[in-house]
Write an enzyme that holds these catalytic residues in place. Structure first.
Site, PDB file in Angstrom:
ATOM      1  N   GLU A 129      56.673   9.026 -19.211  1.00 13.45           N
ATOM      2  CA  GLU A 129      58.112   8.745 -19.130  1.00 13.45           C
ATOM      3  C   GLU A 129      58.221   7.240 -18.935  1.00 13.45           C
ATOM      4  O   GLU A 129      57.371   6.628 -18.296  1.00 13.45           O
ATOM      5  CB  GLU A 129      58.764   9.494 -17.971  1.00 13.45           C
ATOM      6  CG  GLU A 129      58.630  11.018 -18.040  1.00 13.45           C
ATOM      7  CD  GLU A 129      59.187  11.640 -19.316  1.00 13.45           C
ATOM      8  OE1 GLU A 129      60.189  11.114 -19.838  1.00 13.45           O
ATOM      9  OE2 GLU A 129      58.595  12.615 -19.803  1.00 13.45           O
TER      10      GLU A 129
ATOM     11  N   HIS B  79      61.206  16.781 -20.060  1.00  6.84           N
ATOM     12  CA  HIS B  79      61.375  15.343 -19.834  1.00  6.84           C
ATOM     13  C   HIS B  79      60.863  14.865 -18.489  1.00  6.84           C
ATOM     14  O   HIS B  79      61.118  13.726 -18.109  1.00  6.84           O
ATOM     15  CB  HIS B  79      62.836  14.893 -20.043  1.00  6.84           C
ATOM     16  CG  HIS B  79      63.299  15.131 -21.440  1.00  6.84           C
ATOM     17  ND1 HIS B  79      62.692  14.546 -22.532  1.00  6.84           N
ATOM     18  CD2 HIS B  79      64.274  15.924 -21.934  1.00  6.84           C
ATOM     19  CE1 HIS B  79      63.289  14.955 -23.631  1.00  6.84           C
ATOM     20  NE2 HIS B  79      64.245  15.804 -23.302  1.00  6.84           N
TER      21      HIS B  79
END
Ligand code: ZN
Length: 208
Positions: free
Chosen positions: A6, A144
């Protein structure tokens, strides 16, 4: 070895890693995990936090990427790296930072499940990780965040391997770029229709 990052955004020039995870897979089973938040040394833009849910507060006491990347590279060793969209995204970040911190590049072979999905599931309109999870009925809860995405990618990869063993008629018709191995897409330009590489502008291969 599946891995995922990320970041603070999508620019390989301006953005930094805020989380990195990897899962080690043996015979289709996850046997070990590596996961840590990273202090990026810059504020995390709100649009990035919107996507991954990682905020400045969460990374305030996290280690910087130099040490994390060293541990990550030790964890992965010379394993083949697998991940979703890593060809154009994650590999660029870790190559950049391996160069920046250690003055070397990462030599591991890697497999991008986005390219596999485009090749073997050409009938799908979108090939984001959540689209593939949806298609295969895989739980996309917690998407995510890097470790969740690794686990999802692992399950998607197992399914894609089956597609590779037994490709559909549509998959057999997919044209591959002879120069870089990515997929050729039909495009139209000034002089009519042609086949162009999906790695454009990196790869400029075209075919009539
Ligand atoms: Zn190409």
């Amino acid at each position: 070895m599946i891995f995922d990052l990320e970041t603070t955004g999508t620019s390989c020039q301006l953005d930094e890693v805020v989380e990195i995870s990897a899962v080690k897979v043996v015979s289709g089973e996850i046997v070990d995990e590596f996961s840590t938040l990273v202090n990026p040394g810059m504020p995390i833009p709100y649009y990035a936090s919107e996507v991954n849910g990682i905020t400045d507060d969460m990374v305030a006491d996290s280690p910087t990427f130099e040490g994390v990347l060293r541990n990550f590279l030790e964890f992965v060793g010379d394993a083949v790296l697998v991940g979703h969209n890593i060809h154009t995204f994650d590999m660029k970040f870790i190559q950049r930072d391996a160069q920046r911190y250690f003055g070397k590049s990462i030599g591991n072979d890697y497999i991008d499940t986005l390219q596999l999905a485009r090749t073997y599931l050409p009938q799908l309109r979108h090939h984001r990780l959540v689209d593939l999870a949806d298609y295969y009925g895989i739980d996309a809860e917690g998407a995510h965040r890097a470790l969740n995405d690794c686990r999802m990618t692992q399950q998607v990869f197992e399914k894609l391997r089956l597609e590779m063993e037994n490709p559909s008629d549509a998959a057999k018709k997919v044209k591959k770029c002879p120069r870089c191995g990515n997929i050729l897409r039909k495009r139209s330009g000034k002089y009519g229709e042609f086949w162009g590489c999906m790695s454009y502008p990196e790869c400029k291969y075209t075919q009539k």
